[in-house]
Design a protein around this motif. Structure first.
Motif, PDB file in Angstrom:
ATOM      1  N   LEU A 151     -14.312   2.667   4.679  1.00 52.63           N
ATOM      2  CA  LEU A 151     -13.305   2.004   4.803  1.00 52.63           C
ATOM      3  C   LEU A 151     -12.830   2.744   6.157  1.00 52.63           C
ATOM      4  O   LEU A 151     -11.914   4.056   6.291  1.00 52.63           O
ATOM      5  CB  LEU A 151     -12.669   1.615   3.872  1.00 52.63           C
ATOM      6  CG  LEU A 151     -13.427   1.894   2.095  1.00 52.63           C
ATOM      7  CD1 LEU A 151     -12.494   1.128   1.173  1.00 52.63           C
ATOM      8  CD2 LEU A 151     -13.941   0.098   2.654  1.00 52.63           C
ATOM      9  N   ALA A 152     -12.633   1.644   7.027  1.00 52.14           N
ATOM     10  CA  ALA A 152     -11.904   2.136   8.367  1.00 52.14           C
ATOM     11  C   ALA A 152     -10.465   1.607   8.014  1.00 52.14           C
ATOM     12  O   ALA A 152     -10.013   0.711   7.250  1.00 52.14           O
ATOM     13  CB  ALA A 152     -12.996   1.495   9.771  1.00 52.14           C
ATOM     14  N   ASN A 153      -9.855   2.300   8.942  1.00 50.90           N
ATOM     15  CA  ASN A 153      -8.164   2.070   8.585  1.00 50.90           C
ATOM     16  C   ASN A 153      -7.776   1.885  10.565  1.00 50.90           C
ATOM     17  O   ASN A 153      -8.225   2.856  11.229  1.00 50.90           O
ATOM     18  CB  ASN A 153      -7.198   3.716   8.213  1.00 50.90           C
ATOM     19  CG  ASN A 153      -7.403   4.849   8.961  1.00 50.90           C
ATOM     20  OD1 ASN A 153      -8.613   4.901   8.657  1.00 50.90           O
ATOM     21  ND2 ASN A 153      -6.495   5.280   9.281  1.00 50.90           N
ATOM     22  N   ILE A 154      -6.236   1.476  10.410  1.00 51.60           N
ATOM     23  CA  ILE A 154      -5.557   1.062  11.644  1.00 51.60           C
ATOM     24  C   ILE A 154      -4.560   1.925  11.428  1.00 51.60           C
ATOM     25  O   ILE A 154      -3.450   2.526  10.494  1.00 51.60           O
ATOM     26  CB  ILE A 154      -5.220  -0.159  11.758  1.00 51.60           C
ATOM     27  CG1 ILE A 154      -6.506  -0.948  12.271  1.00 51.60           C
ATOM     28  CG2 ILE A 154      -4.430  -0.342  13.082  1.00 51.60           C
ATOM     29  CD1 ILE A 154      -5.993  -2.598  12.278  1.00 51.60           C
ATOM     30  N   GLU A 155      -4.612   3.155  12.587  1.00 54.16           N
ATOM     31  CA  GLU A 155      -3.830   4.111  12.655  1.00 54.16           C
ATOM     32  C   GLU A 155      -1.769   3.760  13.521  1.00 54.16           C
ATOM     33  O   GLU A 155      -2.754   3.409  14.732  1.00 54.16           O
ATOM     34  CB  GLU A 155      -3.807   5.499  13.092  1.00 54.16           C
ATOM     35  CG  GLU A 155      -2.639   6.960  12.697  1.00 54.16           C
ATOM     36  CD  GLU A 155      -2.140   6.629  11.663  1.00 54.16           C
ATOM     37  OE1 GLU A 155      -0.825   6.975  11.377  1.00 54.16           O
ATOM     38  OE2 GLU A 155      -3.377   7.067  10.418  1.00 54.16           O
ATOM     39  N   GLY A 172       0.329  -1.331   0.146  1.00 48.08           N
ATOM     40  CA  GLY A 172      -0.214   0.347  -0.577  1.00 48.08           C
ATOM     41  C   GLY A 172       0.885   1.121   0.026  1.00 48.08           C
ATOM     42  O   GLY A 172       0.236   2.116   0.397  1.00 48.08           O
ATOM     43  N   ARG A 178      -1.465   9.944  -0.206  1.00 48.81           N
ATOM     44  CA  ARG A 178      -2.940   9.943   1.026  1.00 48.81           C
ATOM     45  C   ARG A 178      -4.335  10.564   1.136  1.00 48.81           C
ATOM     46  O   ARG A 178      -4.972   9.696   0.889  1.00 48.81           O
ATOM     47  CB  ARG A 178      -1.550  10.255   2.463  1.00 48.81           C
ATOM     48  CG  ARG A 178      -1.762   9.719   3.120  1.00 48.81           C
ATOM     49  CD  ARG A 178      -1.194   9.882   4.414  1.00 48.81           C
ATOM     50  NE  ARG A 178      -2.108   9.699   5.345  1.00 48.81           N
ATOM     51  CZ  ARG A 178      -1.121   9.197   6.611  1.00 48.81           C
ATOM     52  NH1 ARG A 178      -0.166   9.852   6.972  1.00 48.81           N
ATOM     53  NH2 ARG A 178      -1.976   9.486   8.062  1.00 48.81           N
ATOM     54  N   ILE A 214      -5.947   8.968  -1.051  1.00 43.58           N
ATOM     55  CA  ILE A 214      -6.635   7.045  -0.640  1.00 43.58           C
ATOM     56  C   ILE A 214      -7.267   7.407   0.496  1.00 43.58           C
ATOM     57  O   ILE A 214      -8.457   7.073   0.815  1.00 43.58           O
ATOM     58  CB  ILE A 214      -5.111   6.511   0.051  1.00 43.58           C
ATOM     59  CG1 ILE A 214      -4.485   6.199  -1.393  1.00 43.58           C
ATOM     60  CG2 ILE A 214      -5.683   5.138   0.134  1.00 43.58           C
ATOM     61  CD1 ILE A 214      -3.490   5.837  -0.837  1.00 43.58           C
ATOM     62  N   GLU A 215      -7.775   8.617   1.019  1.00 42.84           N
ATOM     63  CA  GLU A 215      -8.380   8.956   2.680  1.00 42.84           C
ATOM     64  C   GLU A 215      -9.665   9.407   2.007  1.00 42.84           C
ATOM     65  O   GLU A 215     -10.913   8.918   2.681  1.00 42.84           O
ATOM     66  CB  GLU A 215      -7.598   9.955   3.182  1.00 42.84           C
ATOM     67  CG  GLU A 215      -6.651   9.390   4.189  1.00 42.84           C
ATOM     68  CD  GLU A 215      -5.955  10.367   4.672  1.00 42.84           C
ATOM     69  OE1 GLU A 215      -5.994  11.570   4.695  1.00 42.84           O
ATOM     70  OE2 GLU A 215      -5.331  10.506   5.786  1.00 42.84           O
ATOM     71  N   ALA A 255     -11.793   6.021   1.131  1.00 44.45           N
ATOM     72  CA  ALA A 255     -11.733   5.343   2.804  1.00 44.45           C
ATOM     73  C   ALA A 255     -13.407   6.077   2.730  1.00 44.45           C
ATOM     74  O   ALA A 255     -14.341   5.483   3.351  1.00 44.45           O
ATOM     75  CB  ALA A 255     -10.600   4.940   3.465  1.00 44.45           C
ATOM     76  N   GLN A 256     -13.183   7.366   3.062  1.00 43.12           N
ATOM     77  CA  GLN A 256     -13.750   8.140   3.507  1.00 43.12           C
ATOM     78  C   GLN A 256     -15.986   8.043   2.678  1.00 43.12           C
ATOM     79  O   GLN A 256     -16.862   7.722   3.632  1.00 43.12           O
ATOM     80  CB  GLN A 256     -14.054   9.569   3.915  1.00 43.12           C
ATOM     81  CG  GLN A 256     -13.242   9.749   5.325  1.00 43.12           C
ATOM     82  CD  GLN A 256     -12.255  10.979   4.283  1.00 43.12           C
ATOM     83  OE1 GLN A 256     -13.623  12.456   4.389  1.00 43.12           O
ATOM     84  NE2 GLN A 256     -11.947  11.658   5.545  1.00 43.12           N
TER      85      GLN A 256
END
Length: 324
Positions: free
Chosen positions: A60-64, A2, A48, A51-52, A55-56
């Motif tokens: 789509l959730a992401n892990i930070e 990614g 980035r 991509i964000e 995702a919104q």
């Protein structure tokens, strides 16, 4: 994987500040070999932010990773402080840095082709097992190249052997102490678990092994056609000789001083040292050559020469040595 365009800009700056050369400044490759397949990074041209947003829009959730905000790490400082500040002053800089990495990667591909072509002009196959199993470099051919081109050929030669790339100081030492050493010298440069040596105007890359005194060995060739020597090499016999069973294997350190022998197919009686030179046995192998004796007479330097008339039915038996 990614990695995205901002990662590419971050990587280029990070390597630039660390003093990387062109290979490092080429950044993250879009594709590279990985085991039996290939690793692809299809998002390298996507920012980035894009991509964000995606995702919104698609929930789509992401892990930070919490460590991503720790400014003690150089990459985090670049990502969170320096690059955003530069972006405010020069909008779109991340994209331009990514494009620069692409251009450097393309220039590297062209340069790599030129280096490979030069390498093919300089490299030679190993003449025999005594020289090892890797390609060797002709110093005469290497010296026809510019200093920069010669450096790159040597780096490629080492890379093909699976070595980590030496830095400029190490390469300078190789050229000063090995390539440019006087003609009668036997220079050596240790690099990892390998040694760079020079012999007969050629560069050779061999495994680095410590020398220890090798014992005299009795060998019943009637019972076993192969033995493993103390250094891990193999000594083999083929053929049969009814009148011979036990032979003795000795190494140069246990030979009588000034021992002279006659070699089949050659004229005269000469010292072992002289024969080793005439047969062009590399100096780093001479102490490891197994000499086979029968009743205190040398029969052969295994894999190198056969002595005249010291073994009944000598034409029916052969000794070979596999040093690697």
């Amino acid at each position: 994987m990614g990695h995205h365009r901002d990662d590419q800009a971050e990587t280029l700056l990070f390597r630039l500040f660390r003093g990387s050369g062109l290979d490092g400044l080429a950044g993250i490759p879009f594709s590279r070999p990985l085991s039996k397949g290939r690793l692809l990074r299809p998002l390298l041209n996507i920012s980035r932010e894009q991509i964000e947003v995606y995702a919104q829009e698609h929930s789509l959730a992401n892990i930070e990773d919490e460590s991503n905000n720790d400014q003690r790490f150089a990459r985090n400082y670049l990502r969170n402080t320096l690059i955003p500040e530069v972006e405010r002053q020069w909008p779109g800089i991340s994209g331009r840095l990514g494009a620069l990495a692409d251009e450097i990667a393309e220039a590297n591909r062209v340069l790599s082709q030129i280096v490979e072509e030069n390498y093919q002009k300089v490299a030679e196959p190993s003449p025999n097992a005594l020289w090892g199993h890797r390609a060797i470099l002709s110093l005469r051919a290497l010296r026809t190249l510019s200093d920069s081109a010669a450096f790159k050929v040597v780096r490629l030669w080492l890379a093909k052997a699976g070595l980590l790339m030496p830095d400029r100081n190490q390469l300078d030492t190789v050229f000063r102490d090995v390539v440019l050493a006087r003609e009668d010298a036997e220079p050596v440069f240790v690099l990892g678990n390998l040694e760079i040596r020079r012999y007969l105007s050629r560069l050779v890359l061999i495994e680095s092994r410590s020398f220890s005194e090798l014992p005299v060995i009795e060998w019943d060739i009637a019972r076993s056609s192969r033995i493993i020597l103390p250094d891990g090499s193999k000594l083999l016999v083929t053929g049969e000789c009814a009148d011979v069973s036990i032979v003795t294997v000795r190494f140069r350190s246990s030979l009588p001083d000034g021992l002279k022998v006659r070699v089949s197919g050659r004229s005269g009686s000469k010292t072992v040292k002289r024969w080793l030179q005439e047969y062009k046995v590399p100096p780093w192998q001479r102490h490891k050559i197994p000499f086979v004796f029968f009743e205190d007479e040398m029969v052969a330097a295994a894999g190198v020469w056969v002595c005249d008339g010291n073994l009944p039915d000598q034409q029916m038996i052969r000794f070979d040595w596999e040093p690697f």
